[in-house]
Design a protein around this motif. Structure first.
Motif, PDB file in Angstrom:
ATOM      1  N   TYR A 119       0.847  -1.197   0.000  1.00 34.67           N
ATOM      2  CA  TYR A 119       0.000   0.000   0.000  1.00 34.67           C
ATOM      3  C   TYR A 119       0.879   1.243   0.000  1.00 34.67           C
ATOM      4  O   TYR A 119       1.111   1.839   1.054  1.00 34.67           O
ATOM      5  CB  TYR A 119      -0.900   0.018   1.239  1.00 34.67           C
ATOM      6  CG  TYR A 119      -1.731  -1.224   1.364  1.00 34.67           C
ATOM      7  CD1 TYR A 119      -2.952  -1.330   0.716  1.00 34.67           C
ATOM      8  CD2 TYR A 119      -1.262  -2.301   2.099  1.00 34.67           C
ATOM      9  CE1 TYR A 119      -3.700  -2.478   0.795  1.00 34.67           C
ATOM     10  CE2 TYR A 119      -2.000  -3.469   2.189  1.00 34.67           C
ATOM     11  CZ  TYR A 119      -3.218  -3.555   1.535  1.00 34.67           C
ATOM     12  OH  TYR A 119      -3.945  -4.699   1.618  1.00 34.67           O
ATOM     13  N   PRO A 120       1.374   1.642  -1.182  1.00 36.28           N
ATOM     14  CA  PRO A 120       2.353   2.744  -1.227  1.00 36.28           C
ATOM     15  C   PRO A 120       1.902   4.002  -0.497  1.00 36.28           C
ATOM     16  O   PRO A 120       2.725   4.705   0.086  1.00 36.28           O
ATOM     17  CB  PRO A 120       2.512   3.004  -2.729  1.00 36.28           C
ATOM     18  CG  PRO A 120       2.153   1.703  -3.369  1.00 36.28           C
ATOM     19  CD  PRO A 120       1.090   1.084  -2.499  1.00 36.28           C
ATOM     20  N   SER A 121       0.595   4.274  -0.468  1.00 43.28           N
ATOM     21  CA  SER A 121       0.142   5.497   0.200  1.00 43.28           C
ATOM     22  C   SER A 121       0.280   5.401   1.718  1.00 43.28           C
ATOM     23  O   SER A 121       0.201   6.410   2.416  1.00 43.28           O
ATOM     24  CB  SER A 121      -1.315   5.791  -0.166  1.00 43.28           C
ATOM     25  OG  SER A 121      -2.144   4.771   0.324  1.00 43.28           O
ATOM     26  N   ARG A 122       0.472   4.190   2.252  1.00 45.48           N
ATOM     27  CA  ARG A 122       0.587   4.031   3.706  1.00 45.48           C
ATOM     28  C   ARG A 122       2.033   3.939   4.177  1.00 45.48           C
ATOM     29  O   ARG A 122       2.294   3.914   5.368  1.00 45.48           O
ATOM     30  CB  ARG A 122      -0.156   2.763   4.172  1.00 45.48           C
ATOM     31  CG  ARG A 122      -1.584   2.675   3.717  1.00 45.48           C
ATOM     32  CD  ARG A 122      -2.389   3.943   3.904  1.00 45.48           C
ATOM     33  NE  ARG A 122      -2.470   4.395   5.290  1.00 45.48           N
ATOM     34  CZ  ARG A 122      -3.337   3.911   6.175  1.00 45.48           C
ATOM     35  NH1 ARG A 122      -4.205   2.997   5.829  1.00 45.48           N
ATOM     36  NH2 ARG A 122      -3.361   4.351   7.410  1.00 45.48           N
ATOM     37  N   VAL A 123       2.973   3.866   3.219  1.00 47.56           N
ATOM     38  CA  VAL A 123       4.377   3.700   3.608  1.00 47.56           C
ATOM     39  C   VAL A 123       4.832   4.850   4.502  1.00 47.56           C
ATOM     40  O   VAL A 123       5.518   4.649   5.501  1.00 47.56           O
ATOM     41  CB  VAL A 123       5.285   3.556   2.360  1.00 47.56           C
ATOM     42  CG1 VAL A 123       6.756   3.707   2.721  1.00 47.56           C
ATOM     43  CG2 VAL A 123       5.046   2.208   1.685  1.00 47.56           C
ATOM     44  N   LYS A 124       4.411   6.073   4.163  1.00 45.77           N
ATOM     45  CA  LYS A 124       4.852   7.228   4.947  1.00 45.77           C
ATOM     46  C   LYS A 124       4.225   7.260   6.338  1.00 45.77           C
ATOM     47  O   LYS A 124       4.769   7.876   7.247  1.00 45.77           O
ATOM     48  CB  LYS A 124       4.607   8.523   4.179  1.00 45.77           C
ATOM     49  CG  LYS A 124       5.650   8.640   3.076  1.00 45.77           C
ATOM     50  CD  LYS A 124       5.604   9.882   2.274  1.00 45.77           C
ATOM     51  CE  LYS A 124       6.843   9.910   1.379  1.00 45.77           C
ATOM     52  NZ  LYS A 124       6.695  10.841   0.273  1.00 45.77           N
ATOM     53  N   CYS A 125       3.074   6.605   6.501  1.00 44.85           N
ATOM     54  CA  CYS A 125       2.501   6.456   7.841  1.00 44.85           C
ATOM     55  C   CYS A 125       3.433   5.601   8.698  1.00 44.85           C
ATOM     56  O   CYS A 125       3.677   5.900   9.871  1.00 44.85           O
ATOM     57  CB  CYS A 125       1.130   5.779   7.767  1.00 44.85           C
ATOM     58  SG  CYS A 125      -0.060   6.661   6.752  1.00 44.85           S
TER      59      CYS A 125
END
Ligand code: ZN
Length: 147
Positions: A119-125
């Motif tokens: 889930y690339p959008s959650r990596v920064k989380c």
């Protein structure tokens, strides 16, 4: 991969009852992190003796992944040296972004977060706590995950 695989029991537990979730009056190092993609905010506090991290805590508000990541990371940091954690940042970053590298076993419980790479959008989380950690040990004070 199903979304439910990302939200494993360990992650949900750490989100419900985060460990080390308090501020620290006598912190040796601290930094604030912000992930504008998701809105996660966190302040990280470290107490050091020489090069060793003897205590770590965090405050802030964010999604389940960012909270669980900060909870697991602050548990994990106690007893580690600053030199060691810089190295671990790279290992953690590889684990959540690279398919071709198996997670380093020294990451212990942190491997539950390996699922975010789907889930690339959650990596920064997941990496926010770690970016904030590096800002704290570099004495930068503030960091945002957008580069
Ligand atoms: Zn988030």
């Amino acid at each position: 991969m199903e979304l439910r695989d990302l939200y494993q029991e360990v992650i949900l537990d750490h989100n419900r009852q985060p460990h080390n979730n308090h501020d620290m009056d006598d912190a040796s190092l601290s930094a604030d992190g912000y992930n504008p993609l998701c809105g996660d905010k966190l302040s990280l506090y470290l107490k050091t003796e020489g090069d060793k991290i003897v205590d770590a805590s965090f405050t802030g508000c964010g999604c389940a992944i960012s909270t669980a990541s900060a909870s697991l990371m602050t548990d994990y940091l106690k007893g580690k040296s600053i030199a060691e954690v810089r190295h671990l940042f790279d290992d953690f970053h590889d684990m959540v972004t690279r398919e071709d590298v198996p997670p380093n076993k020294s990451l212990e419980k942190l491997v539950v977060l390996a699922g975010v790479k789907a889930y690339p959008s959650r990596v920064k989380c997941a990496t926010l706590a770690w970016h904030t950690l590096i800002a704290a040990v570099d004495n930068q004070g503030k960091v945002a995950t957008t580069e």
